[in-house]
Design an enzyme around this catalytic site. Structure first.
Site, PDB file in Angstrom:
ATOM      1  N   GLU A 136      50.182 -18.145  35.360  1.00 25.77           N
ATOM      2  CA  GLU A 136      51.350 -18.291  34.487  1.00 25.77           C
ATOM      3  C   GLU A 136      52.572 -18.789  35.258  1.00 25.77           C
ATOM      4  O   GLU A 136      53.332 -19.629  34.771  1.00 25.77           O
ATOM      5  CB  GLU A 136      51.677 -16.953  33.805  1.00 25.77           C
ATOM      6  CG  GLU A 136      50.557 -16.428  32.922  1.00 25.77           C
ATOM      7  CD  GLU A 136      49.623 -15.470  33.643  1.00 25.77           C
ATOM      8  OE1 GLU A 136      49.181 -14.506  33.017  1.00 25.77           O
ATOM      9  OE2 GLU A 136      49.338 -15.687  34.850  1.00 25.77           O
ATOM     10  N   ARG A 141      26.486 -18.388  47.672  1.00 26.66           N
ATOM     11  CA  ARG A 141      27.084 -17.467  48.633  1.00 26.66           C
ATOM     12  C   ARG A 141      28.597 -17.641  48.707  1.00 26.66           C
ATOM     13  O   ARG A 141      29.341 -16.672  48.884  1.00 26.66           O
ATOM     14  CB  ARG A 141      26.479 -17.687  50.028  1.00 26.66           C
ATOM     15  CG  ARG A 141      25.073 -17.170  50.196  1.00 26.66           C
ATOM     16  CD  ARG A 141      24.580 -17.414  51.615  1.00 26.66           C
ATOM     17  NE  ARG A 141      23.207 -16.960  51.804  1.00 26.66           N
ATOM     18  CZ  ARG A 141      22.520 -17.113  52.923  1.00 26.66           C
ATOM     19  NH1 ARG A 141      23.073 -17.736  53.954  1.00 26.66           N
ATOM     20  NH2 ARG A 141      21.278 -16.657  53.007  1.00 26.66           N
ATOM     21  N   LEU A 193      14.244  -5.607  46.080  1.00 27.31           N
ATOM     22  CA  LEU A 193      14.554  -6.285  44.825  1.00 27.31           C
ATOM     23  C   LEU A 193      13.943  -5.553  43.638  1.00 27.31           C
ATOM     24  O   LEU A 193      14.597  -5.355  42.599  1.00 27.31           O
ATOM     25  CB  LEU A 193      14.043  -7.726  44.876  1.00 27.31           C
ATOM     26  CG  LEU A 193      14.817  -8.669  45.806  1.00 27.31           C
ATOM     27  CD1 LEU A 193      13.989  -9.905  46.123  1.00 27.31           C
ATOM     28  CD2 LEU A 193      16.150  -9.064  45.180  1.00 27.31           C
TER      29      LEU A 193
END
Length: 351
Positions: free
Chosen positions: A54, A193, A297
């Site tokens: 802004e 990444r 995982l």
């Protein structure tokens, strides 16, 4: 909502994306100022600690008197608190901008509707909810961090055409990765990444691959490197401990070797994931990539503790070895890198 409002809000989103990878833990924000269907100013949050969108948009307006006859569009509620910079809502009120159109409210507790309320009390016509889905998607890391009190979690692995993440390697083959995908796909990994704030791997991945977990094929801020080492199996001469980039290890004790990394204390091996995420949340890390092996995982998948999964598939076949994790979702996005591809899975019900 009018097509005109959506057009200007989309411009805010496009501007905001230019701050990707540079503004965390702040959100990505873009702002457009319009007078009589003409953009007279625009800006975005460029770097953490610098002016918000802004402020940059207002400062870009050549004739400041025209602000009193304009509409300010912004994809996230203007702040109302003093942080690195003064409140944007105060500046909007000071400049007597009569109308403000907002994509979404801010989930941060110090804002969370207070900016909207303050501007309304000042007599500003405030509209909220334009392109709300697109605005939420843009800052999904920021919203997850504040609403779920944890980083946004991205699972990432590469698998062969026949579904293996690694071959059966003997000791002489350890210490470097087994490449499955092509160079183009690896560049895409480095781009990802550069977008995220941290990378987490397990003990086995560190021992087998000795990865650097750094940006080499893409420019950007280096992510925090984290490794699990509860049983002190990792030697101090691994690349992740070389001190070239910020690193941490998760374990019960702080080990007296010469590793250059911070210690994240955990009481029990079963609490490694919880303590790692708790540490990241406490240090304002908005997102983390999980690049561990199948066991790690699959742990995140079984716990339903993930938001995205990026699965790269190459054309090579191993025929035997370590099977890839199993994820029972349909991919939402697909990308092709010559003879490698990427499927992106989204978890709508993560905890």
């Amino acid at each position: 909502m009018s097509t005109t409002s959506e057009f200007y809000m989309q411009r805010c989103i496009d501007l905001a994306r230019q701050g990707e990878g540079r503004v965390a833990p702040n959100p990505m924000v873009g702002c457009v100022i319009v007078q009589q269907d003409k953009i007279i100013g625009e800006g975005f949050h460029q770097n953490y600690g610098e002016h918000h969108a802004e402020v940059n948009a207002i400062n870009s307006v050549q004739n400041s008197s025209s602000l009193t006859q304009s509409t300010l569009y912004v994809n996230l509620e203007p702040c109302v608190h003093y942080g690195k910079t003064p409140p944007c809502s105060d500046l909007i009120i000071k400049k007597k901008i009569p109308r403000v159109v907002i994509g979404t409210t801010d989930p941060f507790a110090k804002v969370a509707g207070k900016g909207i309320e303050k501007m309304k009390k000042a007599g500003i016509d405030v509209t909220v909810g334009v392109c709300i889905d697109e605005c939420l998607e843009l800052n999904r890391r920021f919203f997850t961090f504040h609403e779920k009190k944890r980083p946004y979690i991205i699972l990432k692995w590469a698998q062969t055409a026949d579904g293996f993440v690694d071959a059966d390697r003997h000791s002489a083959q350890l210490g470097q990765p087994t490449w499955i995908t092509n160079e183009m796909a690896r560049i895409a990994v480095h781009r990802q990444r550069a977008t995220e704030n941290a990378i987490f791997i397990g003990t086995e991945t560190a021992l087998k691959d000795n990865p650097s977990l750094t940006l080499r094929d893409w420019a950007g801020k280096q992510p925090l490197r984290i490794v699990s080492d509860y049983y002190h199996r990792l030697p101090a001469n691994l690349t992740i401990f070389d001190g070239t980039e910020a690193s941490a290890y998760v374990s019960h004790h702080s080990y007296p070797d010469k590793r250059q990394a911070k210690h994240i204390k955990v009481e029990k091996p079963g609490k490694v994931i919880d303590e790692m995420l708790h540490y990241l949340y406490g240090h304002d890390v908005l997102s983390v990539i999980i690049e561990g092996g199948t066991k790690m995982l699959q742990s995140f998948i079984n716990l339903n503790l993930w938001d995205e999964a990026h699965v790269y598939t190459g054309q090579v076949c191993f025929h035997s070895g370590i099977k890839a994790p199993v994820i029972n979702y349909s991919p939402k996005k697909f990308d092709q890198f010559y003879n490698s591809n990427l499927k992106v899975f989204l978890n709508q019900n993560s905890i």
